[in-house]
Design a protein around this motif. Sequence first.
Motif, PDB file in Angstrom:
ATOM      1  N   ASN A 289      64.946  59.171  58.788  1.00  0.00           N
ATOM      2  CA  ASN A 289      64.805  58.609  60.132  1.00  0.00           C
ATOM      3  C   ASN A 289      65.730  57.401  60.339  1.00  0.00           C
ATOM      4  OD1 ASN A 289      62.806  60.504  60.642  1.00  0.00           O
ATOM      5  ND2 ASN A 289      61.151  59.125  60.015  1.00  0.00           N
ATOM      6  N   LEU A 290      65.831  56.563  59.309  1.00  0.00           N
ATOM      7  CA  LEU A 290      66.670  55.380  59.416  1.00  0.00           C
ATOM      8  C   LEU A 290      68.143  55.754  59.552  1.00  0.00           C
ATOM      9  CD1 LEU A 290      67.094  52.353  59.402  1.00  0.00           C
ATOM     10  CD2 LEU A 290      66.982  52.392  56.889  1.00  0.00           C
ATOM     11  N   ALA A 291      68.592  56.751  58.800  1.00  0.00           N
ATOM     12  CA  ALA A 291      69.986  57.184  58.912  1.00  0.00           C
ATOM     13  C   ALA A 291      70.300  57.665  60.324  1.00  0.00           C
ATOM     14  CB  ALA A 291      70.275  58.293  57.900  1.00  0.00           C
ATOM     15  N   ALA A 292      69.354  58.388  60.924  1.00  0.00           N
ATOM     16  CA  ALA A 292      69.551  58.852  62.296  1.00  0.00           C
ATOM     17  C   ALA A 292      69.591  57.674  63.266  1.00  0.00           C
ATOM     18  CB  ALA A 292      68.438  59.822  62.671  1.00  0.00           C
ATOM     19  N   ARG A 293      68.732  56.677  63.053  1.00  0.00           N
ATOM     20  CA  ARG A 293      68.714  55.489  63.917  1.00  0.00           C
ATOM     21  C   ARG A 293      70.027  54.705  63.781  1.00  0.00           C
ATOM     22  NH1 ARG A 293      64.737  57.918  65.220  1.00  0.00           N
ATOM     23  NH2 ARG A 293      62.566  57.199  65.282  1.00  0.00           N
ATOM     24  N   LEU A 294      70.537  54.605  62.571  1.00  0.00           N
ATOM     25  CA  LEU A 294      71.796  53.897  62.344  1.00  0.00           C
ATOM     26  C   LEU A 294      72.950  54.591  63.061  1.00  0.00           C
ATOM     27  CD1 LEU A 294      71.387  53.058  58.552  1.00  0.00           C
ATOM     28  CD2 LEU A 294      71.551  51.378  60.399  1.00  0.00           C
ATOM     29  N   GLU A 295      72.983  55.909  62.964  1.00  0.00           N
ATOM     30  CA  GLU A 295      74.042  56.651  63.659  1.00  0.00           C
ATOM     31  C   GLU A 295      73.974  56.404  65.163  1.00  0.00           C
ATOM     32  OE1 GLU A 295      75.459  59.338  66.288  1.00  0.00           O
ATOM     33  OE2 GLU A 295      73.443  59.843  65.592  1.00  0.00           O
ATOM     34  N   ASP A 308      72.543  50.869  55.854  1.00  0.00           N
ATOM     35  CA  ASP A 308      71.395  49.976  55.686  1.00  0.00           C
ATOM     36  C   ASP A 308      71.616  49.070  54.479  1.00  0.00           C
ATOM     37  OD1 ASP A 308      71.111  51.854  53.661  1.00  0.00           O
ATOM     38  OD2 ASP A 308      68.930  51.947  53.835  1.00  0.00           O
ATOM     39  N   ASP A 309      70.681  48.147  54.259  1.00  0.00           N
ATOM     40  CA  ASP A 309      70.847  47.177  53.176  1.00  0.00           C
ATOM     41  C   ASP A 309      70.775  47.834  51.801  1.00  0.00           C
ATOM     42  OD1 ASP A 309      68.203  47.784  53.494  1.00  0.00           O
ATOM     43  OD2 ASP A 309      67.490  45.697  53.602  1.00  0.00           O
ATOM     44  N   ALA A 310      69.987  48.897  51.650  1.00  0.00           N
ATOM     45  CA  ALA A 310      69.907  49.574  50.352  1.00  0.00           C
ATOM     46  C   ALA A 310      71.249  50.198  49.984  1.00  0.00           C
ATOM     47  CB  ALA A 310      68.816  50.651  50.385  1.00  0.00           C
ATOM     48  N   THR A 311      71.913  50.798  50.970  1.00  0.00           N
ATOM     49  CA  THR A 311      73.237  51.370  50.719  1.00  0.00           C
ATOM     50  C   THR A 311      74.240  50.273  50.406  1.00  0.00           C
ATOM     51  OG1 THR A 311      72.736  53.203  52.242  1.00  0.00           O
ATOM     52  CG2 THR A 311      75.049  52.830  51.678  1.00  0.00           C
ATOM     53  N   GLN A 312      74.178  49.172  51.158  1.00  0.00           N
ATOM     54  CA  GLN A 312      75.095  48.051  50.936  1.00  0.00           C
ATOM     55  C   GLN A 312      74.954  47.493  49.525  1.00  0.00           C
ATOM     56  OE1 GLN A 312      74.100  44.517  50.832  1.00  0.00           O
ATOM     57  NE2 GLN A 312      76.241  43.890  50.499  1.00  0.00           N
ATOM     58  N   ARG A 313      73.717  47.355  49.050  1.00  0.00           N
ATOM     59  CA  ARG A 313      73.504  46.829  47.701  1.00  0.00           C
ATOM     60  C   ARG A 313      74.074  47.784  46.652  1.00  0.00           C
ATOM     61  NH1 ARG A 313      68.417  45.708  49.869  1.00  0.00           N
ATOM     62  NH2 ARG A 313      67.502  47.438  48.694  1.00  0.00           N
ATOM     63  N   ALA A 314      73.930  49.084  46.896  1.00  0.00           N
ATOM     64  CA  ALA A 314      74.424  50.068  45.934  1.00  0.00           C
ATOM     65  C   ALA A 314      75.948  50.073  45.861  1.00  0.00           C
ATOM     66  CB  ALA A 314      73.910  51.460  46.306  1.00  0.00           C
ATOM     67  N   LEU A 315      76.611  49.662  46.940  1.00  0.00           N
ATOM     68  CA  LEU A 315      78.075  49.609  46.929  1.00  0.00           C
ATOM     69  C   LEU A 315      78.589  48.529  45.989  1.00  0.00           C
ATOM     70  CD1 LEU A 315      78.900  50.010  50.728  1.00  0.00           C
ATOM     71  CD2 LEU A 315      79.043  51.752  48.949  1.00  0.00           C
ATOM     72  N   GLN A 322      80.565  44.197  56.901  1.00  0.00           N
ATOM     73  CA  GLN A 322      80.231  43.009  57.683  1.00  0.00           C
ATOM     74  C   GLN A 322      78.755  43.082  58.071  1.00  0.00           C
ATOM     75  OE1 GLN A 322      82.289  42.638  61.388  1.00  0.00           O
ATOM     76  NE2 GLN A 322      81.322  40.693  61.930  1.00  0.00           N
ATOM     77  N   SER A 323      78.014  42.039  57.758  1.00  0.00           N
ATOM     78  CA  SER A 323      76.605  42.003  58.115  1.00  0.00           C
ATOM     79  C   SER A 323      76.448  41.846  59.628  1.00  0.00           C
ATOM     80  CB  SER A 323      75.904  40.846  57.402  1.00  0.00           C
ATOM     81  OG  SER A 323      74.571  40.728  57.863  1.00  0.00           O
ATOM     82  N   LEU A 324      75.581  42.657  60.211  1.00  0.00           N
ATOM     83  CA  LEU A 324      75.265  42.563  61.629  1.00  0.00           C
ATOM     84  C   LEU A 324      73.851  42.024  61.833  1.00  0.00           C
ATOM     85  CD1 LEU A 324      76.818  45.892  63.012  1.00  0.00           C
ATOM     86  CD2 LEU A 324      77.873  43.634  62.751  1.00  0.00           C
ATOM     87  N   GLY A 325      73.298  41.435  60.776  1.00  0.00           N
ATOM     88  CA  GLY A 325      71.961  40.870  60.873  1.00  0.00           C
ATOM     89  C   GLY A 325      70.883  41.930  60.763  1.00  0.00           C
ATOM     90  N   ALA A 334      59.183  46.636  59.978  1.00  0.00           N
ATOM     91  CA  ALA A 334      59.954  45.403  59.825  1.00  0.00           C
ATOM     92  C   ALA A 334      61.416  45.640  60.201  1.00  0.00           C
ATOM     93  CB  ALA A 334      59.870  44.906  58.374  1.00  0.00           C
ATOM     94  N   ALA A 335      62.080  44.573  60.602  1.00  0.00           N
ATOM     95  CA  ALA A 335      63.504  44.665  60.946  1.00  0.00           C
ATOM     96  C   ALA A 335      64.315  45.022  59.698  1.00  0.00           C
ATOM     97  CB  ALA A 335      63.981  43.348  61.540  1.00  0.00           C
ATOM     98  N   ILE A 336      65.414  45.736  59.903  1.00  0.00           N
ATOM     99  CA  ILE A 336      66.255  46.216  58.809  1.00  0.00           C
ATOM    100  C   ILE A 336      67.617  45.539  58.868  1.00  0.00           C
ATOM    101  CG2 ILE A 336      67.368  48.250  57.796  1.00  0.00           C
ATOM    102  CD1 ILE A 336      64.365  48.303  57.538  1.00  0.00           C
ATOM    103  N   GLY A 337      68.078  45.058  57.726  1.00  0.00           N
ATOM    104  CA  GLY A 337      69.425  44.522  57.648  1.00  0.00           C
ATOM    105  C   GLY A 337      70.441  45.644  57.717  1.00  0.00           C
TER     106      GLY A 337
END
Length: 347
Positions: A289-295, A308-315, A322-325, A334-337
């Motif tokens: 669901n989150l991947a669809a929301r991000l797209e 999302d933040d989990a993907t960013q950490r894995a990189l 660039q962080s968009l907050g 909860a809000a997602i980074g």
Amino acid sequence: MAKDSSRVLIADDNKVNRLLLSRSVELLGYGVSLAENGRIALERLRTKPFDLLLLDIEMPELDGFAVLEQIKADPQLREMPVIVTSSVEGLDNVVRCINLGAEDYLHKPVNQVLLKARIGASLEKKHLRDQQKAMMRRFVTSEVADDILQSGFALDGKRIHASVLFSDIRGFTAMLESQGPEETIDLLNTYYMLMFDAIGSHGGVVNQMIGDGLMALFGAPLPLDDCAVSAVAAALEMVELIEQFNHERKAVDKVAIRIGVGVATGDVVAGYIGTQQRAMYTCIGDTVNLAARLEAHTKVAGCGILIDDATQRALDGSVPVQSLGEVSFKGKAAAIGIFSVMAGQPN
């Protein structure tokens, strides 16, 4: 007799038996190769394509029972039809061979009429299985087909760690109104060809296609090391290929297209859903669901790729972002980074 393209391997330590069987099989129109023991037979099976194995039991180095055991344990060989041709007597030996996967057991000296019938029946069943596999791979990905063929089909699921990617074409509905159906289908076919190549080259599997959108999985149905890194690498290549494609479109006065890509990483429930008559492999859960929301949010943020933040950490810093907050998405408590992948910014 007409020549058949099927290839038969004969494994027998007795040279006379090998030559006699070889002549009989060749007269039936099949191609023949010979192996003087079980070890050589397995080496041939693993390096060259064969459609049938005629196997003796009493052989040096590796007997027929051991060959059957190795064939049964090898995912690449276990569907190889085997007909045992042996002088070994006893019902127990026949049963053992059948339990180890042999199609049939013919006593020596082999009756030629019976040999012809058994070879024909075994090859027909193999050809039907090969056609079934080919047909399956036309309608599901090769990874899903291999999963079904190796593990069997069951309407169940399991929890796995994976990355999920969603993508679609920006402004596609407006494009539909300005061009004919043939041009639309041609565009979609080209788009999917490019996206499949980018996703597949990084270990991903396209799971769904809905109009101009697609969903891809990294880490399912087969495990994938560094699934997040692979998913982002695929997203970057997708954007790059679209940019190159746009150069071709501009050369013939076609409007450029843009895509948005969302990637999320985490636990998903993956498996086959539906009925015994009609089913599909899919993943469900918050990560999907989150991947669809991000797209979808790439339109709001004006970015080509959002993760999302989990993907960013894995990189682990391997890709500039660039962080968009933090953003509150529907269905998330909860809000997602979120992060924009810098190389994925549209032109």
